[in-house]
Structure formats: structure tokens, C-alpha cells
Design a protein around this motif. Structure first.
Motif, PDB file in Angstrom:
ATOM      1  N   SER A  10       0.842  -1.202   0.000  1.00  0.00           N
ATOM      2  CA  SER A  10       0.000   0.000   0.000  1.00  0.00           C
ATOM      3  C   SER A  10       0.875   1.249   0.000  1.00  0.00           C
ATOM      4  N   LYS A  11       0.329   2.339  -0.513  1.00  0.00           N
ATOM      5  CA  LYS A  11       1.063   3.600  -0.544  1.00  0.00           C
ATOM      6  C   LYS A  11       1.083   4.234   0.843  1.00  0.00           C
ATOM      7  N   GLY A  12       2.010   5.132   1.044  1.00  0.00           N
ATOM      8  CA  GLY A  12       2.286   5.814   2.298  1.00  0.00           C
ATOM      9  C   GLY A  12       1.191   5.930   3.343  1.00  0.00           C
ATOM     10  N   GLN A  13       0.237   6.822   3.156  1.00  0.00           N
ATOM     11  CA  GLN A  13      -0.788   7.076   4.166  1.00  0.00           C
ATOM     12  C   GLN A  13      -1.647   5.850   4.434  1.00  0.00           C
ATOM     13  N   GLU A  14      -1.962   5.112   3.390  1.00  0.00           N
ATOM     14  CA  GLU A  14      -2.769   3.897   3.557  1.00  0.00           C
ATOM     15  C   GLU A  14      -1.995   2.863   4.371  1.00  0.00           C
ATOM     16  N   ALA A  15      -0.718   2.696   4.069  1.00  0.00           N
ATOM     17  CA  ALA A  15       0.119   1.751   4.811  1.00  0.00           C
ATOM     18  C   ALA A  15       0.233   2.172   6.277  1.00  0.00           C
ATOM     19  N   LYS A  16       0.344   3.469   6.541  1.00  0.00           N
ATOM     20  CA  LYS A  16       0.436   3.970   7.916  1.00  0.00           C
ATOM     21  C   LYS A  16      -0.815   3.612   8.713  1.00  0.00           C
ATOM     22  N   LYS A  17      -1.963   3.692   8.067  1.00  0.00           N
ATOM     23  CA  LYS A  17      -3.229   3.360   8.744  1.00  0.00           C
ATOM     24  C   LYS A  17      -3.309   1.874   9.060  1.00  0.00           C
ATOM     25  N   GLN A  18      -2.704   1.050   8.217  1.00  0.00           N
ATOM     26  CA  GLN A  18      -2.809  -0.396   8.366  1.00  0.00           C
ATOM     27  C   GLN A  18      -1.866  -0.961   9.417  1.00  0.00           C
ATOM     28  N   CYS A  19      -0.728  -0.319   9.612  1.00  0.00           N
ATOM     29  CA  CYS A  19       0.282  -0.892  10.510  1.00  0.00           C
ATOM     30  C   CYS A  19       1.208   0.206  11.011  1.00  0.00           C
ATOM     31  N   GLN A  20       1.542   0.142  12.292  1.00  0.00           N
ATOM     32  CA  GLN A  20       2.417   1.154  12.881  1.00  0.00           C
ATOM     33  C   GLN A  20       3.858   1.052  12.415  1.00  0.00           C
ATOM     34  N   VAL A  21       4.252  -0.115  11.916  1.00  0.00           N
ATOM     35  CA  VAL A  21       5.641  -0.303  11.494  1.00  0.00           C
ATOM     36  C   VAL A  21       5.748  -0.810  10.055  1.00  0.00           C
ATOM     37  N   SER A  22       4.799  -0.413   9.231  1.00  0.00           N
ATOM     38  CA  SER A  22       4.860  -0.842   7.831  1.00  0.00           C
ATOM     39  C   SER A  22       5.807   0.048   7.037  1.00  0.00           C
ATOM     40  N   CYS A  23       6.374  -0.530   5.998  1.00  0.00           N
ATOM     41  CA  CYS A  23       7.161   0.260   5.050  1.00  0.00           C
ATOM     42  C   CYS A  23       6.169   1.112   4.262  1.00  0.00           C
ATOM     43  N   ILE A  24       6.493   2.373   4.096  1.00  0.00           N
ATOM     44  CA  ILE A  24       5.613   3.265   3.346  1.00  0.00           C
ATOM     45  C   ILE A  24       6.214   3.644   1.994  1.00  0.00           C
ATOM     46  N   GLY A  25       7.331   3.039   1.657  1.00  0.00           N
ATOM     47  CA  GLY A  25       7.963   3.305   0.362  1.00  0.00           C
ATOM     48  C   GLY A  25       8.525   4.695   0.229  1.00  0.00           C
ATOM     49  N   CYS A  26       8.972   5.293   1.335  1.00  0.00           N
ATOM     50  CA  CYS A  26       9.463   6.672   1.314  1.00  0.00           C
ATOM     51  C   CYS A  26      10.782   6.818   0.556  1.00  0.00           C
ATOM     52  N   CYS A  80       7.365  -0.832  -1.294  1.00  0.00           N
ATOM     53  CA  CYS A  80       8.012  -1.523  -0.175  1.00  0.00           C
ATOM     54  C   CYS A  80       9.506  -1.715  -0.482  1.00  0.00           C
ATOM     55  N   ALA A  81      10.329  -1.485   0.524  1.00  0.00           N
ATOM     56  CA  ALA A  81      11.772  -1.656   0.365  1.00  0.00           C
ATOM     57  C   ALA A  81      12.123  -3.125   0.161  1.00  0.00           C
ATOM     58  N   VAL A  82      13.078  -3.365  -0.728  1.00  0.00           N
ATOM     59  CA  VAL A  82      13.576  -4.714  -0.993  1.00  0.00           C
ATOM     60  C   VAL A  82      15.097  -4.642  -0.961  1.00  0.00           C
ATOM     61  N   ILE A  83      15.723  -5.542  -0.198  1.00  0.00           N
ATOM     62  CA  ILE A  83      17.182  -5.551  -0.087  1.00  0.00           C
ATOM     63  C   ILE A  83      17.763  -6.642  -0.966  1.00  0.00           C
ATOM     64  N   ASN A  84      18.703  -6.260  -1.834  1.00  0.00           N
ATOM     65  CA  ASN A  84      19.429  -7.223  -2.658  1.00  0.00           C
ATOM     66  C   ASN A  84      20.596  -7.731  -1.807  1.00  0.00           C
ATOM     67  N   GLU A  85      20.470  -8.968  -1.340  1.00  0.00           N
ATOM     68  CA  GLU A  85      21.470  -9.516  -0.430  1.00  0.00           C
ATOM     69  C   GLU A  85      22.852  -9.668  -1.058  1.00  0.00           C
ATOM     70  N   ASP A  86      22.905  -9.764  -2.372  1.00  0.00           N
ATOM     71  CA  ASP A  86      24.200  -9.875  -3.042  1.00  0.00           C
ATOM     72  C   ASP A  86      24.991  -8.578  -2.957  1.00  0.00           C
ATOM     73  N   LEU A  87      24.303  -7.466  -2.784  1.00  0.00           N
ATOM     74  CA  LEU A  87      24.961  -6.164  -2.725  1.00  0.00           C
ATOM     75  C   LEU A  87      25.092  -5.602  -1.310  1.00  0.00           C
ATOM     76  N   CYS A  88      24.234  -6.046  -0.401  1.00  0.00           N
ATOM     77  CA  CYS A  88      24.184  -5.501   0.961  1.00  0.00           C
ATOM     78  C   CYS A  88      25.490  -5.729   1.712  1.00  0.00           C
ATOM     79  N   LEU A  89      25.970  -4.675   2.368  1.00  0.00           N
ATOM     80  CA  LEU A  89      27.191  -4.732   3.174  1.00  0.00           C
ATOM     81  C   LEU A  89      26.889  -4.923   4.663  1.00  0.00           C
ATOM     82  N   SER A  90      25.611  -4.980   5.019  1.00  0.00           N
ATOM     83  CA  SER A  90      25.161  -5.101   6.409  1.00  0.00           C
ATOM     84  C   SER A  90      25.713  -3.988   7.297  1.00  0.00           C
ATOM     85  N   CYS A  91      25.812  -2.795   6.743  1.00  0.00           N
ATOM     86  CA  CYS A  91      26.320  -1.662   7.519  1.00  0.00           C
ATOM     87  C   CYS A  91      25.283  -1.143   8.507  1.00  0.00           C
TER      88      CYS A  91
END
Length: 160
Positions: A95-111, A129-140
Motif C-alpha cells: 500500500s502507498k504511504g498514508q494507507e500503509a500507515k493506517k494499516q500498521c504502525q511499522v509498515s514500510c511506506i515506500g518513502c 516496499c523496500a527490498v534488499i538485494n542480499e548480493d549487494l548488501c554490506l550489512s552496515c
């Protein structure tokens, strides 16, 4: 019983934190874990259980990363992830930002703050929604620190 594994290993991960109590109703998240227990029944190793929110949770000590749970999840919120990558997005809400905020207190809002912050270019916002490419992630952990909704977690518990 814990399974003896060689590092790095793969394990299942549930991309839902349970804050939304996923429902099929208008108010709830339609993309999260619905607590159907299909994954619990399918896992031969007893590595999956439902937490206090009714959301599937994986015990990495018991999980061998076979992917059986991934195949049966009707919501497609279970993924196999590389244990050496500690940063994960615990949300699947599209869901987009405001809608996602209404649905869950800790949802990704795609900011996109995480995407802009990531120097390794390992995070992309896809379908709000954020997606992490594990092949590139440095876990910083910069994505964890900067996420205003706390939808990105450090599985080690160091940065949360």
C-alpha cells in the motif's frame, strides 16, 4: 533440536512483523502473514511457529533453508535469505504511504530514505516496499538507522 550448519548458511525469513494483523478486510494489510499455519505444518524440522501476533516466525537454529515453507505460503511473505546478511525488511505491505500507515504502525511506506541512504545501492523500493538485494548488501545498518517506520531490522539485534 538445532541443526549443525556451516557458516554462511541459508534460512527462511518471514517478511512481516505482525504489527498489522493482516486481514482481508478494508482496514488491515492484505500483504502480510495471515497465520494460516501452512508453513508450520509443512516444516519437517519444527523451525516455524506462530508468535504472539499470530505471525509465522522462523527459528534459524532449526531451519535448514529447504524452502518448503516458501512454496506453501499463500501470501508469499516467506523468503530464503543468506544468514550473513543481517539487514532485512520485515514488511510486505504494498500500500502507498498514508494507507500503509493506517494499516500498521511499522509498515514500510515506500518513502525511499533507505534507498537514498544505502551506499551499496542494495535497496530499491518496489511496489511501495523496500527490498534488499542480499548480493549487494554490506550489512552496515544505515538503512535500519534511517528507516522512520522501523520496518528494516538488524537480525543480530545490534542496531534496532
Amino acid at each position: 533440536m538445532a541443526v549443525k550448519k556451516k557458516f554462511p548458511y541459508k534460512a527462511a525469513f518471514v517478511a512481516c512483523n505482525g504489527g498489522c494483523r493482516a486481514t482481508s478486510g478494508e482496514q488491515g494489510c492484505k500483504d502480510g502473514c495471515i497465520g494460516c499455519k501452512a508453513c508450520v505444518s509443512k516444516c519437517k524440522f519444527g523451525a516455524i511457529s506462530l508468535n504472539e501476533y499470530g505471525v509465522a516466525e522462523v527459528d534459524e537454529e532449526k531451519c535448514i533453508g529447504c524452502g518448503a515453507c516458501v512454496k506453501v505460503c499463500p501470501q508469499k511473505v516467506i523468503h530464503i535469505h543468506e544468514c550473513a546478511n543481517w539487514m532485512v525488511v520485515k514488511c510486505s505491505n504494498k500500500s502507498k504511504g498514508q494507507e500503509a500507515k493506517k494499516q500498521c504502525q511499522v509498515s514500510c511506506i515506500g518513502c525511499g530514505i533507505c534507498q537514498k541512504t544505502c551506499t551499496a545501492e542494495a535497496i530499491k523500493v518496489t511496489d511501495n516496499c523496500a527490498v534488499i538485494n542480499e548480493d549487494l548488501c554490506l550489512s552496515c545498518g544505515m538503512c535500519v538507522v534511517k528507516c522512520p517506520r522501523h520496518a528494516i531490522y538488524d537480525l543480530r539485534g545490534i542496531i534496532n
